[in-house]
Design an enzyme around this catalytic site. Sequence first.
Site, PDB file in Angstrom:
ATOM      1  N   CYS A  86      71.255 -58.251  50.835  1.00 23.63           N
ATOM      2  CA  CYS A  86      70.763 -59.225  49.860  1.00 23.63           C
ATOM      3  C   CYS A  86      69.332 -59.685  50.132  1.00 23.63           C
ATOM      4  CB  CYS A  86      71.700 -60.436  49.818  1.00 23.63           C
ATOM      5  SG  CYS A  86      73.331 -60.059  49.131  1.00 23.63           S
ATOM      6  N   LYS A 129      70.545 -65.094  40.740  1.00 20.31           N
ATOM      7  CA  LYS A 129      70.996 -64.498  41.995  1.00 20.31           C
ATOM      8  C   LYS A 129      69.811 -63.971  42.813  1.00 20.31           C
ATOM      9  CE  LYS A 129      73.180 -62.670  45.347  1.00 20.31           C
ATOM     10  NZ  LYS A 129      74.054 -61.518  45.285  1.00 20.31           N
TER      11      LYS A 129
END
Length: 423
Positions: free
Chosen positions: A272, A218
């Site tokens: 993110c 991720k």
Amino acid sequence: MVGEIWLSVNEYSGGDIEMKVNVIGLGYIGLPTALMLASEGIKVVGTDIDQSIVNGLNGGSVGFEEDGLQELFEKAKRNNIVFTTQYEKSEVYIVAVPTPYVKSSKKVDATYVKNAVRSVLDVCDSGSIVVIESTISPGTIDKQIRPVVKKHGKEKDIHLVHAPERIIPGRMVYELENNNRTIGADEENVGQRIKKLYQTFCKGEITVTNIKTAEMTKVVENTYRDINIAFANELTKICRTDNLDVYEIIRIANMHPRVNILSPGPGVGGHCISVDPWFLVGDYPGLANIILAARKINDSMPEFVLERISEIMEDNGLSDVSRVGLYGLTYKENVDDVRESPTLQLLECMKRHLAGGIKVYDPFIHKNMVKNQYQDYTEFLNNIDMIVVMVGHRHLNQNLSLLKNKVILDTKNVCNGENVYKL
């Protein structure tokens, strides 16, 4: 088991899953996930420590704008989803709480995750599965979450899983259904159980692997995009010194079948891309050199925009910064998410330089967050001579004719005309 990687494809073929799920954290990730599960017939309890969020959901308000979310909310309500500030005994707990980074060390701050896991351990039975959806740095579960389980869940056999979210504001509902997913688990049978749970709504391919691989994957995904954007932003600065059109250069370069340069912009925002690369910088000092350089380039863009504003004001005989307006407060188009917004970074930069007075407008932000923020677009335009496009909302494209008498700095490459300047 930790060293193994299990690769598997979808094999769920429908049917009800008799399972109760408690989703912890009802923000941008937790709420859509809870609603998606409930809409597919899973018994879901949504938990948030913020009473106002719970009250809003129980009153029918989802709390933020997102395409398709209200419809999903109505469907989930028909399946009797429950919203509360309490943790409830369940077979599966999905933790989707914030994971900021410590700016001094660049390491992940797992405080919210650890607190959530402690609260889960207070109510869960032995054999329960705790799924961490929050984005974390590689090794966080081993170094920070397992010790919490060992200390506070001594008599319970708790299974930890990492299933990092992969959705973006503006496309949350679509991406929850269609994006591929990764599930990291210590035991393959536990990973397969969670895979079947996610397959109730996820049409993408679901890969089951070990926890640390899922953690790293991720972070690497978001870091790749950050580096690509940094390359585009560095090209912008190079082209600016030689009076070249960076957008035309990128367009032509991208005609090559193996080249895909992203678009430059005023900075990188969101939780993110602007945060996750710092986890690698903090955890692997001296090794994450390209990653660190990319972060510095992208973090420098708000100040670069300020320099461009100054140059363009001088070229046009403008001297009063209070007659300059920033269009856009959110970190991306057509959402109301302001986390790590480049506009907020730019305003903070001005504050450090003891500068102020610049005006701000965003059609998606309905309460005043900063000084000199307008809620009426016409009033905003009447009080400025120069507009800086920080976000390319569809609202701007629908009202471009209103800008014909303004000097425009377009950082998003959405405007054309005589008085339009680019990065």
